[in-house]
Structure formats: structure tokens, C-alpha cells
Design a protein around this motif. Structure first.
Motif, PDB file in Angstrom:
ATOM      1  N   VAL A 110       0.848  -1.198   0.000  1.00  0.00           N
ATOM      2  CA  VAL A 110       0.000   0.000   0.000  1.00  0.00           C
ATOM      3  C   VAL A 110       0.884   1.249   0.000  1.00  0.00           C
ATOM      4  CG1 VAL A 110      -1.627   1.375   1.365  1.00  0.00           C
ATOM      5  CG2 VAL A 110      -1.999  -1.086   1.073  1.00  0.00           C
ATOM      6  N   ASP A 111       1.936   1.226   0.794  1.00  0.00           N
ATOM      7  CA  ASP A 111       2.864   2.356   0.844  1.00  0.00           C
ATOM      8  C   ASP A 111       3.568   2.553  -0.499  1.00  0.00           C
ATOM      9  OD1 ASP A 111       4.358   4.388   2.539  1.00  0.00           O
ATOM     10  OD2 ASP A 111       6.038   3.173   1.815  1.00  0.00           O
ATOM     11  N   ALA A 112       3.917   1.452  -1.154  1.00  0.00           N
ATOM     12  CA  ALA A 112       4.572   1.543  -2.472  1.00  0.00           C
ATOM     13  C   ALA A 112       3.634   2.211  -3.477  1.00  0.00           C
ATOM     14  CB  ALA A 112       4.973   0.152  -2.950  1.00  0.00           C
ATOM     15  N   HIS A 113       2.370   1.798  -3.485  1.00  0.00           N
ATOM     16  CA  HIS A 113       1.399   2.386  -4.416  1.00  0.00           C
ATOM     17  C   HIS A 113       1.212   3.882  -4.143  1.00  0.00           C
ATOM     18  CE1 HIS A 113      -0.591  -1.811  -5.157  1.00  0.00           C
ATOM     19  NE2 HIS A 113       0.563  -1.665  -5.765  1.00  0.00           N
ATOM     20  N   LYS A 114       1.169   4.257  -2.875  1.00  0.00           N
ATOM     21  CA  LYS A 114       1.007   5.666  -2.519  1.00  0.00           C
ATOM     22  C   LYS A 114       2.165   6.509  -3.042  1.00  0.00           C
ATOM     23  CE  LYS A 114      -1.718   5.147   1.741  1.00  0.00           C
ATOM     24  NZ  LYS A 114      -1.698   5.302   3.220  1.00  0.00           N
ATOM     25  N   ASN A 115       3.323   5.892  -3.158  1.00  0.00           N
ATOM     26  CA  ASN A 115       4.514   6.612  -3.609  1.00  0.00           C
ATOM     27  C   ASN A 115       4.829   6.398  -5.090  1.00  0.00           C
ATOM     28  OD1 ASN A 115       5.984   7.963  -1.132  1.00  0.00           O
ATOM     29  ND2 ASN A 115       5.200   5.995  -0.379  1.00  0.00           N
ATOM     30  N   GLY A 116       3.872   5.854  -5.834  1.00  0.00           N
ATOM     31  CA  GLY A 116       4.014   5.759  -7.280  1.00  0.00           C
ATOM     32  C   GLY A 116       4.715   4.524  -7.807  1.00  0.00           C
ATOM     33  N   PHE A 117       4.860   3.503  -6.976  1.00  0.00           N
ATOM     34  CA  PHE A 117       5.517   2.267  -7.414  1.00  0.00           C
ATOM     35  C   PHE A 117       4.498   1.135  -7.558  1.00  0.00           C
ATOM     36  CE2 PHE A 117       8.682   4.756  -5.127  1.00  0.00           C
ATOM     37  CZ  PHE A 117       9.747   4.758  -6.025  1.00  0.00           C
ATOM     38  N   SER A 118       4.736   0.262  -8.521  1.00  0.00           N
ATOM     39  CA  SER A 118       3.827  -0.866  -8.729  1.00  0.00           C
ATOM     40  C   SER A 118       4.110  -2.015  -7.775  1.00  0.00           C
ATOM     41  CB  SER A 118       3.946  -1.381 -10.174  1.00  0.00           C
ATOM     42  OG  SER A 118       3.583  -0.394 -11.100  1.00  0.00           O
ATOM     43  N   GLU A 119       5.354  -2.163  -7.355  1.00  0.00           N
ATOM     44  CA  GLU A 119       5.742  -3.299  -6.512  1.00  0.00           C
ATOM     45  C   GLU A 119       6.962  -2.954  -5.656  1.00  0.00           C
ATOM     46  OE1 GLU A 119       5.444  -5.950  -5.087  1.00  0.00           O
ATOM     47  OE2 GLU A 119       4.071  -7.308  -6.090  1.00  0.00           O
ATOM     48  N   ASN A 120       7.193  -3.816  -4.662  1.00  0.00           N
ATOM     49  CA  ASN A 120       8.402  -3.755  -3.851  1.00  0.00           C
ATOM     50  C   ASN A 120       9.360  -4.856  -4.280  1.00  0.00           C
ATOM     51  OD1 ASN A 120       7.786  -1.706  -1.672  1.00  0.00           O
ATOM     52  ND2 ASN A 120       6.052  -3.104  -1.365  1.00  0.00           N
ATOM     53  N   MET A 121      10.640  -4.555  -4.365  1.00  0.00           N
ATOM     54  CA  MET A 121      11.652  -5.560  -4.616  1.00  0.00           C
ATOM     55  C   MET A 121      12.381  -5.807  -3.299  1.00  0.00           C
ATOM     56  SD  MET A 121      14.765  -5.599  -7.425  1.00  0.00           S
ATOM     57  CE  MET A 121      13.633  -5.613  -8.816  1.00  0.00           C
ATOM     58  N   TYR A 122      12.297  -7.053  -2.812  1.00  0.00           N
ATOM     59  CA  TYR A 122      12.860  -7.376  -1.507  1.00  0.00           C
ATOM     60  C   TYR A 122      14.270  -7.938  -1.616  1.00  0.00           C
ATOM     61  CZ  TYR A 122       8.162  -6.719   0.363  1.00  0.00           C
ATOM     62  OH  TYR A 122       6.951  -6.180   0.726  1.00  0.00           O
ATOM     63  N   LEU A 123      15.093  -7.583  -0.622  1.00  0.00           N
ATOM     64  CA  LEU A 123      16.446  -8.115  -0.517  1.00  0.00           C
ATOM     65  C   LEU A 123      16.449  -9.289   0.458  1.00  0.00           C
ATOM     66  CD1 LEU A 123      18.414  -4.744  -0.274  1.00  0.00           C
ATOM     67  CD2 LEU A 123      17.816  -6.052  -2.325  1.00  0.00           C
ATOM     68  N   ASP A 124      17.541 -10.043   0.468  1.00  0.00           N
ATOM     69  CA  ASP A 124      17.598 -11.185   1.384  1.00  0.00           C
ATOM     70  C   ASP A 124      17.517 -10.678   2.820  1.00  0.00           C
ATOM     71  OD1 ASP A 124      20.674 -11.677   2.687  1.00  0.00           O
ATOM     72  OD2 ASP A 124      20.505 -10.264   1.017  1.00  0.00           O
ATOM     73  N   PRO A 125      16.699 -11.323   3.660  1.00  0.00           N
ATOM     74  CA  PRO A 125      16.486 -10.813   5.019  1.00  0.00           C
ATOM     75  C   PRO A 125      17.687 -10.941   5.941  1.00  0.00           C
ATOM     76  CG  PRO A 125      15.413 -12.946   4.731  1.00  0.00           C
ATOM     77  CD  PRO A 125      15.895 -12.518   3.371  1.00  0.00           C
ATOM     78  N   ALA A 126      18.650 -11.796   5.594  1.00  0.00           N
ATOM     79  CA  ALA A 126      19.805 -12.000   6.475  1.00  0.00           C
ATOM     80  C   ALA A 126      20.831 -10.884   6.358  1.00  0.00           C
ATOM     81  CB  ALA A 126      20.462 -13.348   6.180  1.00  0.00           C
ATOM     82  N   THR A 127      21.161 -10.474   5.111  1.00  0.00           N
ATOM     83  CA  THR A 127      22.235  -9.489   4.915  1.00  0.00           C
ATOM     84  C   THR A 127      21.802  -8.226   4.182  1.00  0.00           C
ATOM     85  OG1 THR A 127      22.946 -10.379   2.769  1.00  0.00           O
ATOM     86  CG2 THR A 127      23.839 -11.432   4.748  1.00  0.00           C
ATOM     87  N   HIS A 128      20.637  -8.272   3.542  1.00  0.00           N
ATOM     88  CA  HIS A 128      20.142  -7.131   2.759  1.00  0.00           C
ATOM     89  C   HIS A 128      21.121  -6.713   1.661  1.00  0.00           C
ATOM     90  CE1 HIS A 128      17.013  -5.562   5.919  1.00  0.00           C
ATOM     91  NE2 HIS A 128      16.842  -6.837   5.582  1.00  0.00           N
ATOM     92  N   THR A 129      21.772  -7.673   1.054  1.00  0.00           N
ATOM     93  CA  THR A 129      22.727  -7.372  -0.022  1.00  0.00           C
ATOM     94  C   THR A 129      22.388  -8.076  -1.337  1.00  0.00           C
ATOM     95  OG1 THR A 129      24.177  -9.152   0.770  1.00  0.00           O
ATOM     96  CG2 THR A 129      24.640  -6.935   1.572  1.00  0.00           C
ATOM     97  N   TYR A 130      21.485  -9.077  -1.308  1.00  0.00           N
ATOM     98  CA  TYR A 130      21.123  -9.823  -2.513  1.00  0.00           C
ATOM     99  C   TYR A 130      19.639  -9.646  -2.826  1.00  0.00           C
ATOM    100  CZ  TYR A 130      25.572 -12.209  -1.739  1.00  0.00           C
ATOM    101  OH  TYR A 130      26.900 -12.497  -1.548  1.00  0.00           O
ATOM    102  N   ILE A 131      19.344  -9.448  -4.113  1.00  0.00           N
ATOM    103  CA  ILE A 131      17.948  -9.335  -4.539  1.00  0.00           C
ATOM    104  C   ILE A 131      17.284 -10.705  -4.459  1.00  0.00           C
ATOM    105  CG2 ILE A 131      16.444  -8.909  -6.530  1.00  0.00           C
ATOM    106  CD1 ILE A 131      18.403  -6.725  -7.388  1.00  0.00           C
ATOM    107  N   GLU A 132      16.065 -10.754  -3.923  1.00  0.00           N
ATOM    108  CA  GLU A 132      15.353 -12.034  -3.804  1.00  0.00           C
ATOM    109  C   GLU A 132      14.118 -12.106  -4.707  1.00  0.00           C
ATOM    110  OE1 GLU A 132      16.538 -14.359   0.131  1.00  0.00           O
ATOM    111  OE2 GLU A 132      14.570 -13.415   0.168  1.00  0.00           O
ATOM    112  N   GLU A 133      13.091 -11.324  -4.400  1.00  0.00           N
ATOM    113  CA  GLU A 133      11.858 -11.376  -5.192  1.00  0.00           C
ATOM    114  C   GLU A 133      11.009 -10.148  -4.907  1.00  0.00           C
ATOM    115  OE1 GLU A 133       9.349 -14.674  -4.059  1.00  0.00           O
ATOM    116  OE2 GLU A 133       9.830 -14.448  -1.945  1.00  0.00           O
TER     117      GLU A 133
END
Length: 313
Positions: free
Chosen positions: A245-268
Motif C-alpha cells: 500500500v505504501d509503495a502504491h502511494k509513492n508511485g511504485f507498482s511493486e516492492n523488490m525485496y532483498l535477502d532478510p539475512a544481509t540485505h545485499t542480494y535481490i530475492e523477489e
């Protein structure tokens, strides 16, 4: 590898005409009667395969009530035979396990009309296998794979007039789901469950169809390390609602999440897996234990490697 399951549809007008031609020929009917018989045969065939009067090319990705759905109940340690019903209402106790502790999982697949008029479902066998993994992880009884496939195809067939026509850009979305249905107080698995399948005609998930979308790198996590990110649990998606919902409010269609352990690798993303195509033509896809194993991604990788001979990493 079986990619499609076919649902039988109504006979074509051509097939319906054959008995009529034979009868007319043997009786040597007048030309006028021949035309009448052909018209009747054509009318019958059209009636059998008639689609609902919907604006197929402009359908949103939202729920439209259809004619039938499948329902099966798990009680006393076993599943009943299940049935198709016109009743779209779910009646459960206020203390149901799904309401108190969110014990639920689901799947999603689609059915299509092909160019030659057949109705096909995309790999329901793999959805059955993925739902089995979700059920085992959530301490829920597994709905047998063969019965799962049979139920999916029966619901599609019962609602074939809602399967969008070929070329419309729309599809019939199929949603199998299961939840704890008996009263549960105290954190523990339910003893009774309900498995259901609903279908609804939908347009593209993203507005505008298959076009580029704008995404953002999220500073929030979709799933925890060693958590339930690799299964299709309902609660996983509830946890992502604020962020989308926050992404849509800010003009984005989706969120791209990083790995939860290190936040350095793209996941989904919140609603889909990701595949990258490098400048030299290789396909690169993230590998992680917290990513939902996508059936679409698996199919694309197979086609790339085995048919198109494109390197995949």
C-alpha cells in the motif's frame, strides 16, 4: 514434462452436424429442410459453448462470483469426497483456527482458452505439490495430489462459460485454499479443515497488462531467515500489505525485496519471482531458501535451458 492439463469442452458445430447430414441424406429431405437442420445444429453447439456477457478485454484483477466452487472437509482424520456447490458462503465458528491463529494456505493458477477453442490449465500438478509442502509445514492435512488435480479441472469445467475467450488478454484465475475450521483456543493446530477451490475471470495483475512497471528496493523484509517465505501461507501475504500500500502511494507498482539475512542480494517482489537477462544473453535468477518456489519461474527456466539452450544461473 506435462505442461498442460486439458478440460473437455462442448462439441463443435461441425461434429454436431454429422448425424443431421446422415439423416437428411437417407430421407432425401428438401433443400429447405437441410438448411433448417444445419441451423439447429449450429445453434445447439453455440449454446453449449456460450461465454458470459462480460467485457473480457477490460476485466480488472478482482473477484467476480461464478456458478460453482469445490468444497471438501477434513474430520475424524480423513477427507470426505468433496462436492461442487453453488453456495459461495463459508460458515465457521468464531473460534476457528484460521481466525485465531491464521492457520491457512493457498495456491493460484490459471485456465485459458486456446486458439483452437480448448480450455487448458497451467500445471496444476505442481500447484498440488507446492500446497502439499505448505500443508506439511503448517501442520495441516495434505489434500491428495490426484484429487487436487481432479477438483481443479472439475471446477473449471463447471464454470467454462467464465473462461475468457482466446485473444482477450483475460484468464480464469483458480484459487485453491485450505484453513483450520474447528474451534481452537491455545496455540495448536486445528483438528478439522476445509479445502475449497473458487474460480473467477480476471484481467492482468498489473494495470496496463504486460508492460514495464516501476518497482522500488524495499527496506522492509518479506520473510524472516529460516522462516516461512518458501511456502504459500496466508499470513505471509498479510504481513506484506502495509508495504505494498505504501509503495502504491509513492508511485511504485511493486516492492523488490532483498535477502532478510544481509540485505545485499535481490530475492523477489511481493507478488512474483525475478529473472534477470544479462547483456551476453544469460538468465540469472536468485536462489534462496526464503523465496517461494515459483511454478512460472521453474517453467521458464526449463524452456530456456532445454528448448532454447540459453544458459541459466
Amino acid at each position: 514434462m506435462a505442461v498442460k492439463k486439458t478440460v473437455k469442452t462442448a462439441k463443435t458445430a461441425k461434429k454436431a452436424e454429422k448425424p443431421a447430414k446422415k439423416t437428411v441424406k437417407s430421407a432425401k429431405k428438401p433443400v429447405k429442410d437441410i438448411k433448417t437442420v444445419k441451423a439447429a445444429a449450429k445453434k445447439t453447439a453455440v449454446k453449449k459453448s456460450a461465454k458470459k456477457n462480460l467485457d473480457w478485454s477490460n476485466l480488472p484483477f478482482s473477484y467476480i462470483k461464478t456458478d460453482k466452487r469445490f468444497v471438501a472437509n477434513f474430520r475424524n482424520g480423513e477427507w470426505d469426497k468433496g462436492r461442487l456447490t453453488t453456495d459461495d458462503k463459508v460458515v465457521i465458528t468464531e473460534c476457528a483456527g484460521v481466525l485465531q491463529y491464521s492457520q491457512s494456505c493457498f495456491e493460484g493458477l490459471k485456465a485459458y482458452t486456446t486458439e483452437d477453442g480448448r480450455i487448458v490449465a497451467f500445471r496444476p500438478d505442481l500447484n498440488a505439490e507446492r500446497m502439499e509442502r505448505s500443508c506439511r509445514r503448517l501442520e495441516m492435512p495434505v489434500f491428495p495430489k490426484e484429487k487436487f488435480i481432479e477438483a481443479v479441472l472439475s471446477v473449471i469445467k463447471a464454470n467454462k462459460s467464465y473462461v475468457p475467450p482466446y485473444g482477450s488478454g483475460a484468464t480464469l484465475y483458480v484459487r485453491p485454499y485450505m484453513f483450520g475450521s474447528n474451534a481452537v483456543i491455545g496455540v495448536k493446530p486445528a483438528d478439522e479443515y476445509q479445502f475449497r477451490i473458487l474460480v473467477t475471470p480476471v484481467g492482468p495483475y498489473f494495470k496496463g497488462g504486460a508492460k514495464p512497471i516501476t518497482v522500488r528496493i524495499s527496506d522492509m523484509d518479506r520473510a524472516a531467515p529460516h522462516g516461512t517465505g518458501d511456502i504459500k501461507a496466508g499470513l505471509n501475504y498479510a504481513m506484506s500489505l502495509h508495504n505494498i500500500v505504501d509503495a502504491h502511494k509513492n508511485g511504485f507498482s511493486e516492492n523488490m525485496y532483498l535477502d532478510p539475512a544481509t540485505h545485499t542480494y535481490i530475492e523477489e517482489t511481493g507478488g512474483a519471482n525475478i529473472l534477470f537477462v544479462t547483456k551476453d544473453g544469460r538468465i540469472v535468477t536468485p536462489k534462496s531458501d526464503s523465496i517461494l518456489p515459483s511454478i512460472t519461474r521453474r517453467s521458464l527456466i526449463y524452456v530456456a535451458e532445454s528448448i532454447l539452450h540459453i544458459p541459466v544461473e
